[in-house]
Design a protein around this motif. Structure first.
Motif, PDB file in Angstrom:
ATOM      1  N   ASP A  40       0.859  -1.186   0.000  1.00 22.01           N
ATOM      2  CA  ASP A  40       0.000   0.000   0.000  1.00 22.01           C
ATOM      3  C   ASP A  40       0.889   1.226   0.000  1.00 22.01           C
ATOM      4  OD1 ASP A  40      -1.961   2.077   0.743  1.00 22.01           O
ATOM      5  OD2 ASP A  40      -3.255   0.369   1.220  1.00 22.01           O
ATOM      6  N   ASP A  41       0.526   2.235  -0.794  1.00 25.23           N
ATOM      7  CA  ASP A  41       1.330   3.458  -0.826  1.00 25.23           C
ATOM      8  C   ASP A  41       1.063   4.337   0.396  1.00 25.23           C
ATOM      9  OD1 ASP A  41      -1.233   3.819  -1.996  1.00 25.23           O
ATOM     10  OD2 ASP A  41      -0.594   5.690  -2.917  1.00 25.23           O
ATOM     11  N   SER A  42       0.033   4.027   1.168  1.00 20.64           N
ATOM     12  CA  SER A  42      -0.263   4.773   2.385  1.00 20.64           C
ATOM     13  C   SER A  42       0.496   4.176   3.571  1.00 20.64           C
ATOM     14  CB  SER A  42      -1.766   4.732   2.684  1.00 20.64           C
ATOM     15  OG  SER A  42      -2.009   5.145   4.011  1.00 20.64           O
ATOM     16  N   LYS A  43       1.370   4.986   4.143  1.00 21.71           N
ATOM     17  CA  LYS A  43       2.143   4.536   5.297  1.00 21.71           C
ATOM     18  C   LYS A  43       1.209   4.200   6.465  1.00 21.71           C
ATOM     19  CE  LYS A  43       6.345   5.864   7.731  1.00 21.71           C
ATOM     20  NZ  LYS A  43       7.377   6.902   7.855  1.00 21.71           N
ATOM     21  N   THR A  44       0.132   4.955   6.596  1.00 16.88           N
ATOM     22  CA  THR A  44      -0.832   4.725   7.677  1.00 16.88           C
ATOM     23  C   THR A  44      -1.476   3.345   7.563  1.00 16.88           C
ATOM     24  OG1 THR A  44      -1.295   7.090   7.758  1.00 16.88           O
ATOM     25  CG2 THR A  44      -2.903   5.641   8.804  1.00 16.88           C
ATOM     26  N   ILE A  61       5.670  -8.249   6.158  1.00 17.98           N
ATOM     27  CA  ILE A  61       6.597  -7.576   5.257  1.00 17.98           C
ATOM     28  C   ILE A  61       5.771  -6.489   4.586  1.00 17.98           C
ATOM     29  CG2 ILE A  61       8.134  -7.882   3.268  1.00 17.98           C
ATOM     30  CD1 ILE A  61       7.642 -11.037   4.064  1.00 17.98           C
ATOM     31  N   THR A  62       6.374  -5.333   4.334  1.00 15.58           N
ATOM     32  CA  THR A  62       5.619  -4.258   3.692  1.00 15.58           C
ATOM     33  C   THR A  62       6.299  -3.797   2.407  1.00 15.58           C
ATOM     34  OG1 THR A  62       6.729  -2.524   4.980  1.00 15.58           O
ATOM     35  CG2 THR A  62       4.683  -3.417   5.893  1.00 15.58           C
ATOM     36  N   ALA A  63       5.477  -3.258   1.504  1.00 12.89           N
ATOM     37  CA  ALA A  63       5.963  -2.696   0.241  1.00 12.89           C
ATOM     38  C   ALA A  63       5.126  -1.464  -0.066  1.00 12.89           C
ATOM     39  CB  ALA A  63       5.847  -3.721  -0.877  1.00 12.89           C
ATOM     40  N   GLU A  64       5.754  -0.469  -0.703  1.00 13.66           N
ATOM     41  CA  GLU A  64       5.096   0.803  -0.981  1.00 13.66           C
ATOM     42  C   GLU A  64       4.320   0.834  -2.294  1.00 13.66           C
ATOM     43  OE1 GLU A  64       7.841   4.056  -0.747  1.00 13.66           O
ATOM     44  OE2 GLU A  64       8.567   3.427   1.214  1.00 13.66           O
ATOM     45  N   ASP A  65       4.706  -0.022  -3.240  1.00 14.18           N
ATOM     46  CA  ASP A  65       4.033  -0.026  -4.543  1.00 14.18           C
ATOM     47  C   ASP A  65       4.228  -1.372  -5.217  1.00 14.18           C
ATOM     48  OD1 ASP A  65       6.562  -0.073  -5.933  1.00 14.18           O
ATOM     49  OD2 ASP A  65       6.671   2.098  -5.777  1.00 14.18           O
ATOM     50  N   GLY A  66       3.692  -1.501  -6.412  1.00 17.76           N
ATOM     51  CA  GLY A  66       3.742  -2.763  -7.128  1.00 17.76           C
ATOM     52  C   GLY A  66       5.146  -3.256  -7.455  1.00 17.76           C
ATOM     53  N   PHE A  67       6.024  -2.337  -7.856  1.00 18.81           N
ATOM     54  CA  PHE A  67       7.397  -2.743  -8.175  1.00 18.81           C
ATOM     55  C   PHE A  67       8.107  -3.274  -6.938  1.00 18.81           C
ATOM     56  CE2 PHE A  67       6.903   0.138 -11.896  1.00 18.81           C
ATOM     57  CZ  PHE A  67       7.187  -0.796 -12.878  1.00 18.81           C
ATOM     58  N   ASP A  68       7.950  -2.566  -5.832  1.00 19.87           N
ATOM     59  CA  ASP A  68       8.533  -2.996  -4.565  1.00 19.87           C
ATOM     60  C   ASP A  68       7.955  -4.359  -4.169  1.00 19.87           C
ATOM     61  OD1 ASP A  68      10.040  -2.827  -2.211  1.00 19.87           O
ATOM     62  OD2 ASP A  68       8.601  -1.522  -1.191  1.00 19.87           O
ATOM     63  N   ALA A  69       6.657  -4.530  -4.379  1.00 18.41           N
ATOM     64  CA  ALA A  69       5.985  -5.793  -4.044  1.00 18.41           C
ATOM     65  C   ALA A  69       6.550  -6.962  -4.843  1.00 18.41           C
ATOM     66  CB  ALA A  69       4.491  -5.668  -4.301  1.00 18.41           C
ATOM     67  N   PRO A  88       0.957   4.377  -7.158  1.00 25.37           N
ATOM     68  CA  PRO A  88       1.748   4.943  -8.258  1.00 25.37           C
ATOM     69  C   PRO A  88       2.613   3.870  -8.936  1.00 25.37           C
ATOM     70  CG  PRO A  88       2.716   5.533  -6.142  1.00 25.37           C
ATOM     71  CD  PRO A  88       1.421   4.818  -5.848  1.00 25.37           C
ATOM     72  N   ARG A  89       3.110   4.188 -10.102  1.00 30.15           N
ATOM     73  CA  ARG A  89       4.008   3.344 -10.890  1.00 30.15           C
ATOM     74  C   ARG A  89       3.355   2.069 -11.413  1.00 30.15           C
ATOM     75  NH1 ARG A  89       9.900   2.624  -9.139  1.00 30.15           N
ATOM     76  NH2 ARG A  89       9.061   1.249  -7.569  1.00 30.15           N
ATOM     77  N   LEU A  90       2.978   1.167 -10.539  1.00 28.35           N
ATOM     78  CA  LEU A  90       2.367  -0.105 -10.932  1.00 28.35           C
ATOM     79  C   LEU A  90       1.205  -0.349  -9.976  1.00 28.35           C
ATOM     80  CD1 LEU A  90       2.927  -2.469 -12.946  1.00 28.35           C
ATOM     81  CD2 LEU A  90       4.206  -3.576 -11.112  1.00 28.35           C
ATOM     82  N   ASP A  91      -0.021  -0.285 -10.484  1.00 29.37           N
ATOM     83  CA  ASP A  91      -1.172  -0.387  -9.577  1.00 29.37           C
ATOM     84  C   ASP A  91      -1.419  -1.828  -9.136  1.00 29.37           C
ATOM     85  OD1 ASP A  91      -2.868  -1.731 -11.444  1.00 29.37           O
ATOM     86  OD2 ASP A  91      -3.741   0.137 -12.141  1.00 29.37           O
ATOM     87  N   GLY A  92      -2.362  -1.990  -8.234  1.00 34.56           N
ATOM     88  CA  GLY A  92      -2.653  -3.307  -7.674  1.00 34.56           C
ATOM     89  C   GLY A  92      -3.162  -4.312  -8.684  1.00 34.56           C
ATOM     90  N   TYR A  93      -3.974  -3.856  -9.647  1.00 36.45           N
ATOM     91  CA  TYR A  93      -4.471  -4.769 -10.676  1.00 36.45           C
ATOM     92  C   TYR A  93      -3.311  -5.331 -11.505  1.00 36.45           C
ATOM     93  CZ  TYR A  93      -9.149  -2.741  -9.840  1.00 36.45           C
ATOM     94  OH  TYR A  93     -10.326  -2.317  -9.282  1.00 36.45           O
ATOM     95  N   GLN A  94      -2.413  -4.430 -11.944  1.00 36.86           N
ATOM     96  CA  GLN A  94      -1.273  -4.859 -12.756  1.00 36.86           C
ATOM     97  C   GLN A  94      -0.354  -5.790 -11.969  1.00 36.86           C
ATOM     98  OE1 GLN A  94      -0.116  -0.779 -13.340  1.00 36.86           O
ATOM     99  NE2 GLN A  94      -0.590  -0.850 -15.535  1.00 36.86           N
ATOM    100  N   MET A 112      -7.325  -7.905  -2.426  1.00 38.60           N
ATOM    101  CA  MET A 112      -7.261  -6.523  -2.897  1.00 38.60           C
ATOM    102  C   MET A 112      -7.828  -5.595  -1.826  1.00 38.60           C
ATOM    103  SD  MET A 112      -5.845  -7.023  -5.796  1.00 38.60           S
ATOM    104  CE  MET A 112      -5.936  -5.555  -6.795  1.00 38.60           C
ATOM    105  N   LEU A 113      -7.142  -4.459  -1.628  1.00 39.73           N
ATOM    106  CA  LEU A 113      -7.579  -3.431  -0.685  1.00 39.73           C
ATOM    107  C   LEU A 113      -7.996  -2.200  -1.467  1.00 39.73           C
ATOM    108  CD1 LEU A 113      -4.597  -3.552   1.863  1.00 39.73           C
ATOM    109  CD2 LEU A 113      -6.804  -4.703   2.071  1.00 39.73           C
ATOM    110  N   SER A 114      -9.145  -1.640  -1.130  1.00 45.77           N
ATOM    111  CA  SER A 114      -9.574  -0.428  -1.819  1.00 45.77           C
ATOM    112  C   SER A 114     -10.533   0.371  -0.960  1.00 45.77           C
ATOM    113  CB  SER A 114     -10.263  -0.776  -3.136  1.00 45.77           C
ATOM    114  OG  SER A 114     -10.668   0.408  -3.797  1.00 45.77           O
TER     115      SER A 114
END
Length: 159
Positions: A40-44, A61-69, A88-94, A112-114
């Motif tokens: 999730d891109d939200s730190k909260t 384990i945490t990741a900020e975006d799709g590439f990091d994931a 950003p960069r690579l969304d959850g669907y991709q 999926m979280l939304s």
């Protein structure tokens, strides 16, 4: 002679079943923590989910975006993913589609979280291979319930 072979066969089968029941390299819910990757891109959101899950004994384990994931999936091989849709960069669907289309990782459940609770978002998640859907903000009970659907009575894998 036939009796000796039968008893040897029976004793071998019994010892093999004991070996698999007591082997320490086979993870069980008590001998190995279930690894959860929160993307999730939200730190909260990441911190909230991480705190809830860590208190319950999960390895988080945490990741900020799709590439990091994607890199964390390869290096840590999580048992389940919680994936935000809008990043950003690579969304959850991709990101979900890339993981589910990979032979080595397609078995990993993805939730999926939304913040959207629409039928379209849920359907699109299913099309790309997600296994479940959780609307943000979520409660502690909602988070634990959705995760327990995948591990109730089963054992996590560690490939």
């Amino acid at each position: 002679m036939h009796t000796e072979v039968s008893s040897l066969s029976a004793s071998t089968e019994a010892s093999e079943s004991l070996d698999t029941e007591h082997r320490s390299d086979i993870p069980t819910l008590t001998s190995a923590k279930i690894k959860i990757l929160i993307v999730d891109d939200s730190k909260t959101i990441r911190r909230t989910a991480e705190n809830i899950l860590a208190k319950e004994g999960y390895e988080v384990i945490t990741a900020e975006d799709g590439f990091d994931a994607l890199s964390k999936v390869v290096e840590s091989r999580p048992d389940i993913l919680l994936m935000d849709i809008m990043m950003p960069r690579l969304d959850g669907y991709q990101t979900c589609a890339l993981i589910k289309n990979n032979h080595d990782y397609h078995h990993i459940p993805i939730i999926m979280l939304s913040s959207k609770d629409g039928l379209f978002d849920r359907a699109k998640g299913r099309v790309v291979g997600s296994d479940d859907y959780l609307t943000k903000p979520f409660s502690r009970d909602e988070l634990l319930t959705v995760i327990s659907r995948f591990f109730a009575g089963s054992k996590p894998t560690s490939d």
